[in-house]
Motif scaffolding. Structure first.
Motif, PDB file in Angstrom:
ATOM      1  N   ARG A 186      -7.651  -3.391  -4.630  1.00  0.00           N
ATOM      2  CA  ARG A 186      -6.971  -2.276  -5.287  1.00  0.00           C
ATOM      3  C   ARG A 186      -6.026  -1.610  -4.282  1.00  0.00           C
ATOM      4  N   GLY A 187      -4.872  -1.159  -4.783  1.00  0.00           N
ATOM      5  CA  GLY A 187      -3.858  -0.599  -3.909  1.00  0.00           C
ATOM      6  C   GLY A 187      -4.295   0.639  -3.157  1.00  0.00           C
ATOM      7  N   GLY A 188      -5.096   1.477  -3.794  1.00  0.00           N
ATOM      8  CA  GLY A 188      -5.491   2.729  -3.183  1.00  0.00           C
ATOM      9  C   GLY A 188      -6.375   2.589  -1.965  1.00  0.00           C
ATOM     10  N   ILE A 189      -6.859   1.395  -1.694  1.00  0.00           N
ATOM     11  CA  ILE A 189      -7.696   1.191  -0.516  1.00  0.00           C
ATOM     12  C   ILE A 189      -6.870   1.296   0.757  1.00  0.00           C
ATOM     13  N   ILE A 190      -5.577   0.974   0.656  1.00  0.00           N
ATOM     14  CA  ILE A 190      -4.674   1.096   1.802  1.00  0.00           C
ATOM     15  C   ILE A 190      -3.831   2.355   1.640  1.00  0.00           C
ATOM     16  N   ASP A 191      -3.746   3.130   2.689  1.00  0.00           N
ATOM     17  CA  ASP A 191      -2.831   4.270   2.754  1.00  0.00           C
ATOM     18  C   ASP A 191      -1.435   3.704   3.016  1.00  0.00           C
ATOM     19  N   GLU A 192      -0.589   3.674   1.996  1.00  0.00           N
ATOM     20  CA  GLU A 192       0.710   3.009   2.124  1.00  0.00           C
ATOM     21  C   GLU A 192       1.645   3.715   3.101  1.00  0.00           C
ATOM     22  N   THR A 193       1.507   5.014   3.239  1.00  0.00           N
ATOM     23  CA  THR A 193       2.311   5.736   4.235  1.00  0.00           C
ATOM     24  C   THR A 193       1.912   5.302   5.643  1.00  0.00           C
ATOM     25  N   ALA A 194       0.616   5.162   5.850  1.00  0.00           N
ATOM     26  CA  ALA A 194       0.123   4.697   7.149  1.00  0.00           C
ATOM     27  C   ALA A 194       0.528   3.255   7.402  1.00  0.00           C
ATOM     28  N   LEU A 195       0.526   2.451   6.354  1.00  0.00           N
ATOM     29  CA  LEU A 195       0.946   1.050   6.484  1.00  0.00           C
ATOM     30  C   LEU A 195       2.407   0.973   6.910  1.00  0.00           C
TER      31      LEU A 195
END
Length: 317
Positions: free
Chosen positions: A235-244
């Protein structure tokens, strides 16, 4: 008995329901029209969804005749399971039906990094013959880290080990006697950070919950190897996309394969689109012809069993 299907399903699932004498109404785009879905649901005894239809308290209350909810997949984050249970509504899902397809996607991602034959083909068709540029690397003895050690990770591990990879994993809910550890030989680690720090590839296989939201964020990217790749099919929410984005910008990692995002479909303004080393796919890791036939039949069969007794009562009358 009537069943409403609001998202894509294979014909085999519809035929399974109809063979039990259940009436089926199918509109794969109905999830886009929330108002219409709420309005018509009062006439149905069950609803079948994927991940776009939000089966929340409002929808459950609108389904005054609802007896069951079928989920064409395994994640239940779009379904308010507690609210359904309080109403006596059963929730069925396609447990393990797409596990093989997801496992093969993960291996395809890994192979595409180490042996990018598709890029070599494109380069040759441009008139080049660059053997040095397309000298790849073996998977042999590279380390794959699995976050979450359920059935999908079990199947990924078996395939990775066939390539001679070292497979490690982290899952606080797994014990040393669970099959992925005792039988598949995954080396279980004590912490998420340790798993991230020693892995050349990290593959995520956990559900999205309040505990796992942004499980991979700034601190986690700081401990990853600079040549490591992150693969997310959960699921996408597992990764913090800003941090990525920050990690990619600072070259803290080599790249990512993202089949899922925090918001789907992807926005044209999503910063991740600007990185060539981010490979994006439209939530298709579990979507193969075989898995979708299995998923459709399994959910239809389980839901059909729940409704069958009521169908028989109607026939007897």
């Amino acid at each position: 008995m009537k069943v409403l299907i609001t998202e894509l399903i294979w014909e085999e699932g519809i035929r399974e329901l109809e063979s039990l004498g259940i009436d089926v109404d199918y509109d794969e785009n109905l999830w886009r029209n929330r108002a219409e879905c709420l309005s018509c649901l009062k006439d149905y005894h069950a609803i079948i969804v994927r991940n776009q239809t939000k089966v929340d308290q409002e929808l459950i209350n609108a389904g005054t005749k609802l007896k069951a909810v079928g989920r064409l997949g395994v994640g239940l984050d779009n379904i308010d399971v507690k609210a359904a249970q309080e109403k006596g509504i059963k929730v069925v899902y396609a447990r393990n039906a797409n596990a093989t397809s997801v496992a093969e996607y993960v291996m395809a991602a890994i192979l595409s990094v180490k042996r990018p034959i598709h890029l070599a083909n494109q380069d040759i068709r441009k008139g080049n013959w660059d053997r040095k540029k397309y000298t790849g690397e073996e998977l042999y003895r590279k380390t794959l880290g699995l976050i979450g050690l359920g059935e999908i990770s079990h199947r990924v591990a078996k395939r990775a080990k066939a390539f001679g990879m070292n497979v490690v994993g982290y899952d606080p809910f797994m014990a040393e006697y669970d099959h992925i550890v005792s039988e598949t030989g995954v080396h279980q680690l004590d912490s998420l950070q340790e798993c991230l720090s020693i892995s050349d590839f990290v593959s995520l296989h956990v559900p999205l919950t309040s505990d796992t939201k942004h499980l991979i964020s700034y601190n986690e990217f700081e401990v990853m190897k600079p040549h490591a790749y992150l693969i997310n099919t959960s699921r996408g929410g597992i990764i913090d996309e800003t941090a990525l984005s920050s990690a990619l910008e600072n070259q803290q990692m080599a790249g990512a394969f993202l089949d899922v995002l925090e918001s789907e479909p992807i926005s044209p303004t999503n910063n991740l689109l600007s990185y060539e080393n981010v490979i994006l796919t439209p939530h298709v890791a579990g979507l193969t012809r075989e898995s979708q036939i299995r998923t459709s039949i399994l959910v239809a069969h389980e839901l059909g069993k729940l409704l069958y007794e009521d169908v028989q009562k109607v026939r007897e009358k």
